[in-house]
Design a protein around this motif. Structure first.
Motif, PDB file in Angstrom:
ATOM      1  N   UNK A 164       2.124  -0.857   1.074  1.00 32.83           N
ATOM      2  CA  UNK A 164       0.831  -0.356   0.769  1.00 32.83           C
ATOM      3  C   UNK A 164       0.405   0.686   1.695  1.00 32.83           C
ATOM      4  N   UNK A 165      -0.895   1.192   1.421  1.00 31.19           N
ATOM      5  CA  UNK A 165      -1.267   2.634   2.394  1.00 31.19           C
ATOM      6  C   UNK A 165      -2.098   2.095   3.378  1.00 31.19           C
ATOM      7  N   UNK A 166      -2.394   0.766   3.612  1.00 37.21           N
ATOM      8  CA  UNK A 166      -3.330   0.375   4.843  1.00 37.21           C
ATOM      9  C   UNK A 166      -2.711  -0.910   5.139  1.00 37.21           C
ATOM     10  N   UNK A 167      -2.645  -1.229   6.445  1.00 35.97           N
ATOM     11  CA  UNK A 167      -2.316  -2.603   7.194  1.00 35.97           C
ATOM     12  C   UNK A 167      -3.598  -3.290   7.287  1.00 35.97           C
ATOM     13  N   UNK A 168      -4.754  -2.720   7.174  1.00 33.41           N
ATOM     14  CA  UNK A 168      -6.231  -3.442   7.305  1.00 33.41           C
ATOM     15  C   UNK A 168      -6.631  -3.843   5.832  1.00 33.41           C
ATOM     16  N   UNK A 169      -6.341  -5.047   5.513  1.00 32.84           N
ATOM     17  CA  UNK A 169      -6.631  -5.469   3.815  1.00 32.84           C
ATOM     18  C   UNK A 169      -8.224  -5.444   3.600  1.00 32.84           C
ATOM     19  N   UNK A 170      -8.950  -5.472   4.799  1.00 35.45           N
ATOM     20  CA  UNK A 170     -10.423  -5.257   4.721  1.00 35.45           C
ATOM     21  C   UNK A 170     -10.763  -4.258   4.142  1.00 35.45           C
ATOM     22  N   UNK A 171     -10.044  -3.026   4.220  1.00 32.47           N
ATOM     23  CA  UNK A 171     -10.432  -1.773   3.591  1.00 32.47           C
ATOM     24  C   UNK A 171      -9.950  -1.676   2.043  1.00 32.47           C
ATOM     25  N   UNK A 172      -9.206  -2.524   1.603  1.00 32.36           N
ATOM     26  CA  UNK A 172      -8.721  -2.333   0.124  1.00 32.36           C
ATOM     27  C   UNK A 172      -9.846  -2.068  -0.968  1.00 32.36           C
ATOM     28  N   UNK A 173     -10.665  -2.739  -0.786  1.00 32.52           N
ATOM     29  CA  UNK A 173     -11.778  -2.670  -1.974  1.00 32.52           C
ATOM     30  C   UNK A 173     -12.497  -1.232  -1.719  1.00 32.52           C
ATOM     31  N   UNK A 174     -12.764  -0.709  -0.466  1.00 30.70           N
ATOM     32  CA  UNK A 174     -13.204   0.740  -0.497  1.00 30.70           C
ATOM     33  C   UNK A 174     -12.370   1.599  -0.915  1.00 30.70           C
ATOM     34  N   UNK A 175     -10.833   1.634  -0.298  1.00 26.29           N
ATOM     35  CA  UNK A 175     -10.271   2.563  -0.528  1.00 26.29           C
ATOM     36  C   UNK A 175      -9.762   2.435  -1.963  1.00 26.29           C
ATOM     37  N   UNK A 176      -9.681   1.467  -2.892  1.00 27.54           N
ATOM     38  CA  UNK A 176      -9.620   1.588  -4.170  1.00 27.54           C
ATOM     39  C   UNK A 176     -10.514   2.230  -4.777  1.00 27.54           C
ATOM     40  N   UNK A 177     -11.846   2.193  -4.545  1.00 34.98           N
ATOM     41  CA  UNK A 177     -12.787   2.772  -5.099  1.00 34.98           C
ATOM     42  C   UNK A 177     -12.909   4.259  -4.974  1.00 34.98           C
ATOM     43  N   UNK A 178     -12.691   4.653  -3.665  1.00 32.17           N
ATOM     44  CA  UNK A 178     -12.279   6.046  -3.100  1.00 32.17           C
ATOM     45  C   UNK A 178     -11.405   6.677  -3.816  1.00 32.17           C
ATOM     46  N   UNK A 179     -10.154   6.117  -3.976  1.00 35.42           N
ATOM     47  CA  UNK A 179      -9.023   6.701  -4.590  1.00 35.42           C
ATOM     48  C   UNK A 179      -8.966   6.692  -6.184  1.00 35.42           C
ATOM     49  N   UNK A 180      -9.822   5.702  -6.767  1.00 37.70           N
ATOM     50  CA  UNK A 180      -9.909   5.668  -8.050  1.00 37.70           C
ATOM     51  C   UNK A 180     -10.813   6.839  -8.594  1.00 37.70           C
ATOM     52  N   UNK A 181     -12.100   7.236  -7.704  1.00 35.91           N
ATOM     53  CA  UNK A 181     -12.794   8.555  -8.049  1.00 35.91           C
ATOM     54  C   UNK A 181     -11.835   9.684  -7.945  1.00 35.91           C
ATOM     55  N   UNK A 182     -11.096   9.672  -7.013  1.00 34.46           N
ATOM     56  CA  UNK A 182     -10.516  10.876  -6.676  1.00 34.46           C
ATOM     57  C   UNK A 182      -9.024  11.160  -7.703  1.00 34.46           C
ATOM     58  N   UNK A 183      -8.735   9.957  -8.268  1.00 34.21           N
ATOM     59  CA  UNK A 183      -7.716   9.983  -9.253  1.00 34.21           C
ATOM     60  C   UNK A 183      -8.234  10.461 -10.545  1.00 34.21           C
ATOM     61  N   UNK A 184      -9.543  10.038 -10.875  1.00 35.35           N
ATOM     62  CA  UNK A 184     -10.134  10.361 -12.270  1.00 35.35           C
ATOM     63  C   UNK A 184     -10.480  11.790 -12.165  1.00 35.35           C
TER      64      UNK A 184
END
Length: 313
Positions: free
Chosen positions: A14-34
């Motif tokens: 994965x992109x980060x070893x800190x799983x607590x950030x996964x939800x935030x990163x998912x939303x951020x990268x989803x917006x950028x991907x769209x």
């Protein structure tokens, strides 16, 4: 050398070893991907539909947007899966295919930017009157076909050499997609040839294209200085500013990934640079080309107005 691979699938860490950030990163990268997909598809569509943009520059911009759509789609969707799943698995064949398309599209974009620097921007600034004649439709198609073909065979070479390696035990890839360096770190075969190809072939493409682009802008700068005109300087900057920005982003990230010395901490750095390279930069490309370009904004308004009229009728 016989392939003694016992690994049938890989696990992407994965992109980060800190799983607590996964939800935030998912939303951020989803917006950028769209934003990436919608922006680049809009630019590609406009360059095809608007008759005023059937010029050499917008032909290459359309190619660049097309590349960016598939380039980010090669890695980002798998990154999404890693952010929502604790085990992001990919088959051995799928891993090799992902690596192939990543380097195919990435090297094609690098060579396309070099072609845009010389055959398009240099001729547009230094030979404006002869530009339409020199940049004929046949030459544009030949140049585009050449860079796509060269990118294909460059990536095919890496894919074939990677498929000859053995992977015996460890199948955890320290990345969010299958790239050459993290796969070589897992192989139980001799990887010296693969390392040499990565440094020699891929490094030569990056340095060669970057040097070629810098030389083109050196000629452009000399021609602008010879004009001794403020208007000429503004026109040159307006013509080349967007391309220079994209060149700096692309070659800067590529150089950080493939031209620096390898170390134990390199794979961690690669993840951070690749996020910028595959998720952030494709979002910026259509913004750079459209927000700074009056012709594209006018064409976009024309296309939208035409669509509204069709819907109302």
């Amino acid at each position: 050398m016989q392939n003694r691979t016992t690994v049938t699938e890989f696990i992407l860490l994965g992109v980060s070893d800190t799983h607590d950030l996964n939800g935030f990163l998912f939303g951020l990268f989803l917006l950028m991907y769209i934003a990436d997909i919608s922006g680049n598809l809009a630019v590609a569509a406009i360059t095809l539909w608007d008759p005023h943009l059937q010029t050499p520059m917008y032909f290459f911009i359309g190619n660049l947007s097309f590349i960016d759509v598939f380039y980010s789609s090669t890695t980002v969707p798998k990154m999404f899966l890693g952010l929502v799943s604790h085990s992001n698995r990919i088959p051995y064949g799928g891993c090799i295919a992902q690596m192939f398309f990543f380097h195919f599209l990435g090297s094609t974009e690098a060579m396309l930017l070099a072609v845009m620097g010389y055959y398009d921007r240099y001729l547009a600034v230094c030979h404006p009157l002869r530009y339409p004649l020199l940049m004929s439709r046949q030459l544009r198609l030949t140049l585009a076909a050449s860079v796509w073909t060269a990118g294909f065979f460059h990536s095919l070479l890496h894919a074939l050499m990677m498929s000859r390696l053995s992977f015996c035990q460890d199948n955890q890839v320290a990345h969010f997609f299958c790239d050459i360096a993290p796969l070589l770190a897992l192989s139980c075969s001799d990887t010296h040839i693969n390392q040499a190809l990565l440094a020699g072939v891929t490094g030569s493409i990056i340095l060669g294209c970057f040097t070629f682009t810098l030389a083109s802008y050196g000629y452009i700068l000399r021609a602008v200085v010879a004009m001794r005109s403020a208007e000429g300087l503004r026109r040159a900057f307006r013509t080349c500013g967007a391309h220079l920005t994209v060149v700096a982003l692309h070659y800067g990230c590529a150089g950080a990934m493939y031209l620096r010395p390898r170390s134990e901490g390199s794979l961690g750095t690669d993840r951070a640079v690749t996020v910028l390279y595959t998720a952030v930069t494709p979002v910026l490309n259509p913004l750079i080309y459209t927000l700074r370009n009056k012709e594209v904004k006018t064409a976009l308004r024309w296309v939208l107005a035409k669509k509204v009229c069709v819907l109302q009728s």
